[in-house]
Design an enzyme around this catalytic site. Structure first.
Site, PDB file in Angstrom:
ATOM      1  N   GLY A   1       5.108  -1.174   2.683  1.00 45.26           N
ATOM      2  CA  GLY A   1       4.286   0.018   2.516  1.00 45.26           C
ATOM      3  C   GLY A   1       5.091   1.302   2.435  1.00 45.26           C
TER       4      GLY A   1
ATOM      5  N   HIS B   1       0.816  -1.212   0.000  1.00 48.18           N
ATOM      6  CA  HIS B   1       0.000   0.000   0.000  1.00 48.18           C
ATOM      7  C   HIS B   1       0.853   1.268   0.000  1.00 48.18           C
ATOM      8  CE1 HIS B   1       0.775   0.829   4.295  1.00 48.18           C
ATOM      9  NE2 HIS B   1       0.729  -0.494   4.440  1.00 48.18           N
ATOM     10  N   ASP B   2       0.400   2.242  -0.777  1.00 49.96           N
ATOM     11  CA  ASP B   2       0.967   3.600  -0.796  1.00 49.96           C
ATOM     12  C   ASP B   2       2.395   3.674  -1.316  1.00 49.96           C
ATOM     13  OD1 ASP B   2      -1.326   5.163   0.578  1.00 49.96           O
ATOM     14  OD2 ASP B   2      -0.965   3.453   1.889  1.00 49.96           O
TER      15      ASP B   2
END
Length: 262
Positions: free
Chosen positions: A139, A121-122
């Site tokens: 992440g 994520h991200d």
């Protein structure tokens, strides 16, 4: 008409360009948008609020746009954005973002992403990168343009990798890697600068000399990081054709929040 295999399941709300192809047993969710010329291979799952650009090729068995592997995630409407002309090989996993970090995982264009790569994520991946088999991005990782990552390499959360850097096979990357550098190992060590890659990209002799000098200032002269940064800034006026490279390095060092690999 869009070329959808009869065994594929494509939600009626998904937005696919007429030239998109979807292979056998693939699944496309309702919030997915896919641009012209992109092909989705057999058994791929594309879900979440995922936007994919033009002329990408996804090989079989990838999971694209699944929920982030973050216990704080509570079903928020986060997203994954992928650019154009990427090649994504088998068994890759790209996750949505989490709202606490802006909510967007972003992959640029013209990337070569090999089998079993995980993009958490991200993460933000630039353009023209090469991620070898079993590359694992935790992440919030950022990869600059033209980064090359060797197979079986793991990158710690929040780490930044500067443009044109090369990470060797089976490296454990827990600190930021400045642009142009060549690193490998566990613990990670800087081995030099990515001279072969830079020559292939057309760097001239003055640009290469500037990168070599920046490597020396950071790693070979016993300077503190601030002393090295000051000396690097001065290179911009001494080597006019390398101003862009000097500015890139200075900006990266100013934003290196985890400390740099040294």
């Amino acid at each position: 008409m869009t070329q959808i295999h009869p065994t594929a399941i494509v939600d009626a709300a998904a937005e696919l360009d007429a030239s998109v192809s979807v292979g056998p047993y693939a699944i496309i969710g309702p919030k997915v948008r896919i641009g012209a010329g992109t092909s989705i291979g057999p058994h791929c799952v594309v879900e979440g609020r995922t936007t994919i650009g033009r002329d990408n090729r996804f090989f079989q068995f990838s999971s694209i746009g699944a929920q982030p592997q973050d216990k704080k995630y509570a079903g928020e409407d986060t997203e994954l954005v992928i650019g154009d002309r990427n090649v994504v090989r088998e068994f890759c996993t790209f996750n949505l973002g989490v709202p606490q970090a802006g909510g967007t995982t972003r992959i640029g264009s013209d990337n070569w992403i090999m089998a079993y790569t995980h993009v958490a994520h991200d993460c933000v991946i630039g353009d023209h990168t090469t991620l070898s088999n079993n590359t694992t991005l935790a992440g919030h990782v950022t990869l600059g343009d033209w980064v090359t990552v060797g197979g079986l390499t793991g990158i710690h959360q929040f780490v930044k990798i500067g443009a044109h850097a090369m990470l060797g096979f089976a490296s454990a990357v827990t600190q930021d890697v400045p642009p142009f550098m060549l690193v490998d190992g566990n613990p990670l060590a800087v081995r030099g600068f990515n001279v072969v890659g830079l020559k292939r990209r057309g760097f001239d002799s003055e640009q290469l000399a500037a990168v070599k000098q920046m490597h020396r200032l950071l790693y070979r002269q016993g300077k503190t990081l601030e002393e090295a940064r000051q000396a690097i800034r001065e290179l911009g006026s001494q080597m006019p054709s390398a101003k862009a490279e000097v500015a890139l390095m200075d900006a990266f060092l100013a934003d290196a929040t985890r400390g740099i690999a040294r």
